[in-house]
Each structure stands twice: as C-alpha cells, then as structure tokens.
Enzyme design. Structure first.
Site, PDB file in Angstrom:
ATOM      1  N   HIS A 151      30.882  40.878  38.984  1.00 41.86           N
ATOM      2  CA  HIS A 151      30.524  39.482  39.159  1.00 41.86           C
ATOM      3  C   HIS A 151      29.931  39.431  40.557  1.00 41.86           C
ATOM      4  O   HIS A 151      30.701  39.635  41.504  1.00 41.86           O
ATOM      5  CB  HIS A 151      31.631  38.320  39.218  1.00 41.86           C
ATOM      6  CG  HIS A 151      31.158  37.236  38.982  1.00 41.86           C
ATOM      7  ND1 HIS A 151      31.295  36.454  37.814  1.00 41.86           N
ATOM      8  CD2 HIS A 151      30.577  36.401  39.979  1.00 41.86           C
ATOM      9  CE1 HIS A 151      30.750  35.407  38.054  1.00 41.86           C
ATOM     10  NE2 HIS A 151      30.302  35.130  39.367  1.00 41.86           N
ATOM     11  N   ASP A 187      32.319  38.380  43.401  1.00 40.92           N
ATOM     12  CA  ASP A 187      31.654  37.024  43.523  1.00 40.92           C
ATOM     13  C   ASP A 187      30.716  37.146  44.845  1.00 40.92           C
ATOM     14  O   ASP A 187      30.236  35.876  45.307  1.00 40.92           O
ATOM     15  CB  ASP A 187      32.745  35.939  43.504  1.00 40.92           C
ATOM     16  CG  ASP A 187      32.177  34.610  43.282  1.00 40.92           C
ATOM     17  OD1 ASP A 187      30.947  34.526  42.825  1.00 40.92           O
ATOM     18  OD2 ASP A 187      32.755  33.646  43.842  1.00 40.92           O
TER      19      ASP A 187
END
Length: 311
Positions: free
Chosen positions: A47, A266
C-alpha cells in the site's frame, strides 16, 4: 437600468483557482530508518500512493488537500525508490490516491515505470465500462478502491454493483472503512460477493477497545473464512508512536489467518488529519514487534501479496 448593456459585468476581473487555499500535505523524510529486522526476500509493500504536481497529472476537484509542494511526479518516484530500497522491499502495490481521483493516469504511468515489480489499485465509478476495466487490468491494476472514511467515487451499494464486473476482469475490491461504523453492516454482503475484499488499515478499529471488540472479531472471522484480507497498514492514523496500542489487534488478525494479511506502509502518508508523520522503517519494526514468528512474517510479507496480486 433598462438596457442589459448597463448591467455590471459579473465575470471575475481575474482568473483564480477555487482550490488554491486547500491545505498542503506534508512530505515524509527523503529516506526512512533502516528497520532493526529487515523483511524477507521477495517482500512487498502492499500500500503506497504516488503523487504528482498539477503540471504532471490532473488533480481531483474533490481532493481534501494538495500534495506537498515543490515535488514533481519524478521526485516522488525517486523518493519511492529510496523508500523501497532502504526497507529492502522488492515489490510494491500502488494505490490511486483521492488527490488524483478517478483519473488513474498517474498510477498507470507509475506502473509502466516500475515494471514487473509493481501492481496497482484504481479508483473508478460504478458505471465503469468493460473497455475501461480491460484497459486497467491489462496495465496491471488488480483492484478498485472504495473509501468510506474520506469519501470517494463509489459507496457500498455501488461497490456491490461493480463487484461482478471486477470479478470478470480478475480484480478484487479494496475498502477503507471505520470498523465501528461499517464492519457489521457489510459483513454479510462480503460473504456473498464474487470478489475478495481487502480491508485497508486493519479495518480502522478503535484500538482502545482492544482485540475482542465486535468489529475486530467480525474481521477475524472473515479472515478465517478466507472471505477477506486485511492490510497491516495505517496504524499511525489511530494511535500514537510507537503504535504498540495496535499490537494486540495486529497479532490477532495475523493469527486468524496469515494467508489473508498483507503489510503496507501507506507511504507517503497523505491526509494525516492531525496524526504525526511516521517513519516507514519504524512501522516495519512495529509489525515485527507484534508478529514474531518467521512463518507468519513470510506469509504476510511475501506469500500472501504474491498470490493476491499475481507477482
């Protein structure tokens, strides 16, 4: 005034950008800390987002913030390369950011640049046609993302409508929810959908309620049944460094089914909304603190993303 010619000119005297006053996002360090324990060979960051300036790729009119200033798309790519090499991550999943919205050009171009080590997650609307889905799938897009936290192009009903067409193109559905508000509402639907569901950010739970709270138990059951995946990501969004308040939840999800868990940084940590900018190397350390056995780590870092994304 009887004549329209006498009316004042309603046009602005100069052009202006109605979004120019949006807050500007922060930028992570150019190089993260080297983790105390490095991931195993073949590890994947499942991610990340890649950004660009307005001169590179279109920004969404609905974006809640602007990308950190002074960086071009090529600058962000260089930072991503440093991020991956420092953490010794050989594979990566690029998730279309809501800063760029449903124009997935930046993600597609990033996938072309990164080559076989990268896969993508797109942002699309429920009325995306088969021609678009085919083009995305051919370019390495493996999923469509729905965001119920910040808003996005589709809601849950739209996601359910889209799911059969995603399945036909070998894609799955990635969702960002808040566990307390959404998990129980959508759990039964998940069991009947024709595509896998991947929950971002461990389902965004209330960490203060611990691993035995109902939404986390529901997520664990979905993982155990093989109906859903959880990304071990974004813990810095709902607890403070060193993020040990999330350890029990992370450990319980991986224990439920490590073949349905993936790790994601992230990066570059957009839309912080008051959270502290994390260091991705320390996020690796936090995962290894919560998950200590080598077999589970191997599955989360390497085997599960390889199977889900087709590396």
């Amino acid at each position: 005034m009887d004549n329209d010619d006498d009316l004042p000119d309603a046009r602005p005297s100069e052009t202006y950008d109605t979004l120019a006053n949006l807050p500007e996002g922060l930028s992570p360090a150019d190089r993260p800390k080297v983790p105390t324990t490095l991931p195993p060979p073949g590890a994947c960051d499942s991610h990340v987002h890649v950004l660009g300036g307005a001169a590179d790729f279109a920004l969404s009119e609905n974006r809640p913030e602007n990308p950190a200033g002074g960086r071009s798309w090529k600058d962000w790519l260089q930072m991503l390369d440093m991020h991956l090499s420092t953490l010794e991550l050989e594979r990566v999943v690029v998730v279309q950011s809501m800063l760029h919205g449903t124009d997935n050009a930046i993600t597609l171009e990033t996938l072309r640049h990164l080559g076989s080590r990268a896969r993508g997650v797109a942002m699309i609307s429920e009325d995306a046609d088969d021609a678009l889905l085919t083009r995305l799938a051919d370019a390495g897009i493996k999923a469509a993302r729905m965001n119920l936290v910040h808003g996005g192009a589709i809601d849950w009903n739209g996601a359910k409508t889209l799911a059969p067409r995603l399945a036909a193109h070998g894609m799955h559905l990635q969702v960002l929810v808040e566990a307390d508000h959404h998990m129980e509402q959508i759990a039964e639907d998940i069991r009947t959908l024709p595509v896998p569901i991947v929950f971002d950010h461990i389902g965004w739970p209330d960490v203060a309620s611990g691993p035995r709270q109902a939404p986390v138990e529901t997520l664990r059951r979905l993982l155990g049944e093989g109906r859903a995946y959880a990304k071990i990501s974004g813990v810095y969004r709902f607890c403070d460094a060193p993020w040990d308040d999330a350890d029990e939840i992370v450990a319980s999800l991986v224990a439920a089914n490590p073949e349905r868990c993936l790790w994601g940084s992230d990066w570059p940590h957009i839309l912080l909304d008051g959270a502290e900018m994390p260091d991705a190397g320390l996020l690796v350390d936090a995962f290894h603190r919560a998950v200590t056995d080598a077999e589970s780590r191997q599955k989360v870092w390497v085997d599960t993303p390889a199977a889900l994304y087709g590396f």
